[in-house]
Design a protein around this motif. Structure first.
Motif, short mmCIF file in Angstrom:
data_model
loop_
_atom_site.label_atom_id
_atom_site.label_comp_id
_atom_site.label_asym_id
_atom_site.label_seq_id
_atom_site.Cartn_x
_atom_site.Cartn_y
_atom_site.Cartn_z
N GLU A 220 0.83 -1.21 0.00
CA GLU A 220 0.00 0.00 0.00
C GLU A 220 0.87 1.26 0.00
N ALA A 221 1.93 1.26 0.80
CA ALA A 221 2.83 2.41 0.85
C ALA A 221 3.47 2.63 -0.51
N CYS A 222 3.84 1.57 -1.18
CA CYS A 222 4.46 1.67 -2.51
C CYS A 222 3.46 2.23 -3.52
N ASN B 159 1.93 5.54 -7.83
CA ASN B 159 1.34 4.27 -8.27
C ASN B 159 2.41 3.19 -8.46
N GLY B 160 3.36 3.14 -7.53
CA GLY B 160 4.47 2.19 -7.62
C GLY B 160 4.01 0.75 -7.55
N GLU B 161 4.84 -0.11 -8.10
CA GLU B 161 4.56 -1.54 -8.08
C GLU B 161 5.47 -2.20 -7.05
N PHE B 162 4.89 -2.99 -6.18
CA PHE B 162 5.60 -3.66 -5.09
C PHE B 162 5.94 -5.09 -5.48
N SER B 163 7.09 -5.56 -5.02
CA SER B 163 7.43 -6.96 -5.21
C SER B 163 8.31 -7.44 -4.06
N LEU B 164 8.23 -8.74 -3.82
CA LEU B 164 9.12 -9.39 -2.86
C LEU B 164 10.25 -10.01 -3.65
N GLU B 165 11.48 -9.64 -3.31
CA GLU B 165 12.62 -10.21 -3.99
C GLU B 165 13.06 -11.49 -3.29
N TRP B 166 13.92 -12.25 -3.99
CA TRP B 166 14.48 -13.48 -3.43
C TRP B 166 15.14 -13.16 -2.09
N GLY B 167 14.81 -13.90 -1.05
CA GLY B 167 15.40 -13.69 0.27
C GLY B 167 14.47 -12.98 1.23
N ALA B 168 13.36 -12.46 0.74
CA ALA B 168 12.43 -11.73 1.61
C ALA B 168 11.84 -12.65 2.68
N CYS C 107 10.09 -1.52 -4.41
CA CYS C 107 9.04 -0.63 -4.91
C CYS C 107 9.59 0.09 -6.14
N SER C 108 8.86 0.03 -7.23
CA SER C 108 9.34 0.65 -8.48
C SER C 108 9.45 2.16 -8.37
N ALA C 109 8.73 2.78 -7.42
CA ALA C 109 8.72 4.24 -7.32
C ALA C 109 9.72 4.78 -6.29
N ALA C 110 10.34 3.94 -5.49
CA ALA C 110 11.26 4.42 -4.45
C ALA C 110 12.25 3.33 -4.09
N VAL C 111 13.51 3.61 -4.26
CA VAL C 111 14.54 2.62 -3.98
C VAL C 111 14.69 2.37 -2.49
N SER C 112 14.59 3.41 -1.68
CA SER C 112 14.88 3.26 -0.25
C SER C 112 13.64 3.40 0.63
N LEU C 113 12.50 2.96 0.14
CA LEU C 113 11.26 3.12 0.89
C LEU C 113 11.24 2.30 2.18
#
Length: 183
Positions: A64-66, A71-80, A103-109
């Motif tokens: 939701e924050a992403c 309108n960023g897209e969220f994903s869980l990367e390997w290791g999450a 998050c596609s819209a923020a690297v350090s969110l």
């Protein structure tokens, strides 16, 4: 006997015992490779509905924050998501590491100078720790979570090296740590 084929030369000098060992090794490697690929496929294919509710809530909030940021897209990367025994009962507990949230819209969110949150779920009780990396160490009769934390937790500033050691208390359902008083 003179051979020009290197495989035959090796086989001829090593004898039948060597050939049998080589076949067994190849078969074991094949079984390992197949089982590893199945494990990796299952781990990569894991989705949020398979997570325990307490961790699904954290993923939902992060997504939701992403989405609120351009309108960023969220994903869980390997290791999450990690499965590791945290309390010594020989069953794998759950850990959700925000370090691997994307998050596609923020690297350090999801992380800052103090590190990233890791959510440890033991016996359906979730506790979270801001850290810069963690690992479980077998220390005698205790499994201990060692975590690099912000230097301010050790009386310093962020760059100061600081580590905390915690062990799970089954009776109180909490993590136990202490501030060591060095002399």
């Amino acid at each position: 006997m003179v051979t020009t084929d290197m495989t035959n030369a090796t086989d001829a000098s090593a004898g039948p015992g060597w050939q049998r060992l080589a076949r067994i090794t190849v078969k074991l490697f094949g079984v390992f490779a197949v089982s590893s690929s199945l494990w990796l496929t299952q781990a990569l294919a894991a989705n949020v509905p398979e997570l325990p509710r307490q961790l699904q809530e954290k993923v939902k909030l992060a997504a939701e924050a992403c989405a609120k940021l351009d309108n960023g897209e969220f994903s869980l990367e390997w290791g999450a998501v990690e499965r590791v025994d945290l309390d010594g009962d020989l069953y794998r507990d759950w850990v959700l590491n925000e370090y691997y949230f994307a998050c596609s819209a923020a690297v350090s969110l999801y992380c800052g100078t103090g590190g990233c949150m890791s959510h440890f779920l033991v016996k359906n009780v979730r506790h979270s720790l801001l850290n810069k990396g963690w690992q479980v160490v077998d220390f005698g009769s205790n499994l201990v979570v060692l975590a690099a934390v912000h230097g301010s937790q050790c009386g310093g500033i962020n760059p100061a090296r600081c580590v905390t050691a915690s062990t799970w208390d089954d009776e109180e359902m909490i993590w136990r740590s202490t501030d060591a008083k060095w002399q």
